[in-house]
Write an enzyme that holds these catalytic residues in place. Structure first.
Site, PDB file in Angstrom:
ATOM      1  N   THR A 180       5.074  -9.197-116.249  1.00 10.26           N
ATOM      2  CA  THR A 180       5.709 -10.626-117.069  1.00 10.26           C
ATOM      3  C   THR A 180       7.141 -11.298-117.257  1.00 10.26           C
ATOM      4  O   THR A 180       7.875 -11.449-116.699  1.00 10.26           O
ATOM      5  CB  THR A 180       4.500 -10.874-117.898  1.00 10.26           C
ATOM      6  OG1 THR A 180       3.121 -11.017-116.867  1.00 10.26           O
ATOM      7  CG2 THR A 180       4.630 -12.501-118.466  1.00 10.26           C
ATOM      8  N   GLU A 215       9.479  -1.826-109.841  1.00 11.91           N
ATOM      9  CA  GLU A 215       8.226  -2.262-109.955  1.00 11.91           C
ATOM     10  C   GLU A 215       7.057  -1.024-109.026  1.00 11.91           C
ATOM     11  O   GLU A 215       7.628  -1.082-107.917  1.00 11.91           O
ATOM     12  CB  GLU A 215       7.559  -3.540-109.677  1.00 11.91           C
ATOM     13  CG  GLU A 215       6.515  -4.289-109.864  1.00 11.91           C
ATOM     14  CD  GLU A 215       6.323  -3.831-110.286  1.00 11.91           C
ATOM     15  OE1 GLU A 215       4.544  -3.618-110.682  1.00 11.91           O
ATOM     16  OE2 GLU A 215       6.364  -3.650-111.749  1.00 11.91           O
ATOM     17  N   ASN A 232      -3.796 -12.492-113.769  1.00 15.63           N
ATOM     18  CA  ASN A 232      -5.058 -13.026-115.722  1.00 15.63           C
ATOM     19  C   ASN A 232      -5.383 -14.108-115.027  1.00 15.63           C
ATOM     20  O   ASN A 232      -5.816 -14.547-113.636  1.00 15.63           O
ATOM     21  CB  ASN A 232      -3.601 -13.219-116.709  1.00 15.63           C
ATOM     22  CG  ASN A 232      -3.125 -13.964-116.334  1.00 15.63           C
ATOM     23  OD1 ASN A 232      -2.808 -14.435-115.772  1.00 15.63           O
ATOM     24  ND2 ASN A 232      -1.637 -13.793-117.059  1.00 15.63           N
ATOM     25  N   HIS A 291      -5.795  -7.746-124.526  1.00 20.59           N
ATOM     26  CA  HIS A 291      -4.969  -8.556-125.260  1.00 20.59           C
ATOM     27  C   HIS A 291      -3.989  -7.953-125.665  1.00 20.59           C
ATOM     28  O   HIS A 291      -3.541  -8.090-126.724  1.00 20.59           O
ATOM     29  CB  HIS A 291      -4.888 -10.078-126.003  1.00 20.59           C
ATOM     30  CG  HIS A 291      -5.445 -11.010-125.231  1.00 20.59           C
ATOM     31  ND1 HIS A 291      -6.490 -11.729-125.884  1.00 20.59           N
ATOM     32  CD2 HIS A 291      -5.770 -11.616-124.332  1.00 20.59           C
ATOM     33  CE1 HIS A 291      -6.508 -13.090-125.132  1.00 20.59           C
ATOM     34  NE2 HIS A 291      -5.568 -12.967-123.479  1.00 20.59           N
TER      35      HIS A 291
END
Length: 608
Positions: free
Chosen positions: A16, A37, A94, A545
């Site tokens: 993100t 990545e 998500n 979270h």
């Protein structure tokens, strides 16, 4: 070396935050930017692109499949920690909820010593990533989303967001009306930084295509043709290489070693290495590179290049627990999809493919709300007991006192939330079992259910995430120590108990079967606090979270990075992701990660 190259900026982690940075830094054609990545491009994978299929990602190759150690206060259960292993990171996997952070959260960051990190400075970066499209008037009225009108006119960012609820579904409407009946109507737009009450939220879903918008689809793919931007996908970073900084006692980040398909490469950073590997990946990479607690590194034979005992500490998470109520006949739920009923799955997929409609066009979790601890204002004895529990001396991190002081302040305010409430349109089976992917310990009940969930917004319990091996392929050892602070158990149980008050309101009770089943015998709390505590121990899980393991704070307060996001003791090295959050925000992390990354890009450019 199989490959060597040099770039101005090397971004470790195309998640993100990392892809926001890649986009913004490569806007300057004079700068060269590389992104490394571990995952690949999942934008065409229906499990990622289809809003309602996010559950199919859990435990797949798009998930890092992390899990905690057995949690003592959760009956020894292990809790799965889904993290996206793909371009876009967790924004590609998500639940797509766009929940803004509160002003008090960010102002607390500045008050502990992070100059410039306050609501006034950060709130403009909340508008920069997102644009919201309102639904048609009938749907907007049904969902009570008039609060979003102002923001829909202001935000113009690349992440397209919309409202997934439909008029035919009564749950979103009943949700708002239930809180109004309890005198907790929405006090202001959640994007204003200061509101309590219930609302139906926007989701990061393109309103035209009804597909997920992630940092990959919105920030990376549109600029992949920039000649100064290069992406190394499916590549694992093994180590950041450090050298002594000239004329300084500090180290200097010079390059990174990475591997792909069995080959090792090296990339040199002419300006900086930026670590955006996430709450578990960022401290792991720092430790593998010799930055961390000597007590962690030396037993593994890692040379300590920069000693900082706070790397991998301060781990926080929103712990949640729900009660599943049997739904009345005719109320739509997702239970048949959860049971993987072939007819239900086929029908849902056909609806989505032909009309972009049905349950797969909706992430399923779109109704939210924030409440204060109601007991604090209705029961003087309870209020005194809560305060006494909070001040119990228990220091595991220098920020613990800040956490306690902040929570005490919030508790006295009726207009600040201490828990998030939400709906899941099916039963949950977390009670009494591990939540890591694998065989289910509890089978789903027959029938249809609506689950109301409470998640503790500001936990006092903190844990750790550390390497246990020099092997980069080995996962870190994650120990959240959920509910280890007694105040968390007490507050969490009080909020879970309040779920029954929501379910008993006239508007919401119409959706439920009188004297219906629940997901577990322990879910019949019946207003008893001790029964609620038992349910919390048996059924709590993560809200996905996790944050805080490379905290932005003064070094003497447990900081790993300073207010410029620079790693203490190392030149040319920053961390930008949720690991830098010193205190758990009230909200889901997505909006705050985007905002922090946008501001970090300006910090790096020197424009703020």
């Amino acid at each position: 070396m199989a490959h060597e190259d040099a770039f101005d900026y090397i971004i470790v982690g195309g998640g993100t935050a990392g892809l926001v940075l890649a986009n913004r830094l490569s806007e300057d054609p004079a700068l060269s930017v590389a992104v490394i990545e571990a995952g690949g491009d999942a934008s065409k994978d229906p499990r990622s692109s289809t809003p309602g299929l996010w559950g199919a990602i859990i435990g797949s190759e798009l998930d890092w499949n992390f899990a905690t150690t057995p949690q003592k206060e959760l009956k020894g259960r292990r809790i799965g920690q889904t993290q996206g292993k793909a371009l876009g990171g967790s924004s590609s996997v998500n639940v797509q909820a766009l929940i803004p952070f509160s002003a008090s959260n960010i102002n607390a960051w500045e008050e502990l010593g992070n100059k410039g990190w306050n609501w006034n400075a950060l709130s403009p970066y909340l508008e920069k990533p997102f644009s919201i499209t309102l639904p048609d008037k009938e749907t907007a009225d049904h969902l009570h989303v008039s609060w979003a009108e102002k923001y829909s006119q202001g935000g113009n960012g690349p992440i397209k967001s919309s409202f997934a609820g439909v008029v035919q579904n009564p749950v979103g409407k009943a949700w708002v009306e239930a809180f109004e009946a309890l005198d907790y109507q929405l006090t202001a737009s959640p994007f204003d930084g200061h509101s309590t009450g219930a609302y139906n939220a926007a989701s990061t879903i393109d309103p035209a295509s009804k597909t997920r918008n992630s940092s990959n689809t919105a920030y990376l793919l549109p600029v992949l043709d920039r000649p100064n931007l290069k992406v190394y996908a499916s590549s694992i970073v093994n180590q950041i290489l450090l050298e002594p900084a000239e004329g300084s006692d500090e180290a200097r980040a010079t390059s990174i070693l990475y591997s792909k398909d069995g080959n090792v490469g090296r990339l040199y950073a002419k300006k900086e290495v930026i670590v955006s590997a996430g709450v578990f990946g960022s401290p792991k990479l720092l430790e593998l590179s010799g930055i961390g607690n000597p007590d962690v590194l030396q037993p593994l034979g890692i040379e300590v290049k920069v000693s900082n005992s706070f790397v991998g500490t301060n781990l926080q998470d929103h712990v949640l627990c729900g009660i599943s109520f049997e739904a009345a006949d005719g109320v739509p739920t997702a239970d048949n999809l959860m049971r993987q009923d072939p007819i239900a799955l086929k029908t849902a997929m056909e609806l989505y493919q032909t009309d972009r409609a049905g349950p797969f066009a909706d992430p399923g979790v779109t109704s939210f709300g924030y409440l204060p601890t109601v007991d604090f204002f209705t029961d003087t004895e309870a209020a005194n007991a809560i305060l006494k529990t909070i001040v119990e001396p228990r220091v595991t991190h220098p920020l613990d006192e800040t956490r306690r002081s902040f929570l005490k302040t919030l508790l006295h305010k009726k207009d600040e939330g201490t828990a998030q409430y939400m709906i899941f349109p099916a039963q949950v089976t977390t009670v009494g079992r591990d939540t890591i992917p694998g065989p289910r310990g509890n089978k789903l009940h027959e029938g249809n259910f609506i689950t109301v969930i409470a998640a503790l917004s500001h936990p006092l319990s903190t844990g750790t995430s550390h390497i246990s091996s020099t092997d980069v392929d080995q996962p870190p050892t994650i120990d959240h120590q959920y509910l280890s602070h007694p105040a968390d158990l007490d507050l969490h149980a009080r909020h879970v108990r309040y779920i029954e008050n929501i379910a008993a309101t006239p508007s919401f009770s119409k959706l439920l079967k009188p004297e219906g089943e629940r997901n577990h015998p322990a879910a019949f709390v019946n207003g008893d606090l001790e029964r609620a505590k038992e349910l919390v121990r048996l059924g709590s899980a993560t809200n996905w979270h996790s944050c805080g393991t490379c905290a932005m704070a003064p070094k003497d307060k447990g900081g790993v990075v300073d207010e410029q996001l620079r790693v203490y003791g190392v030149n040319n090295l920053r961390v930008v992701d949720a690991s830098i959050f010193p205190l758990e925000p009230q909200s889901n992390l997505q909006s705050l990660v985007y905002a922090v990354a946008e501001r970090a890009a300006d910090v790096i450019k020197g424009v703020v």
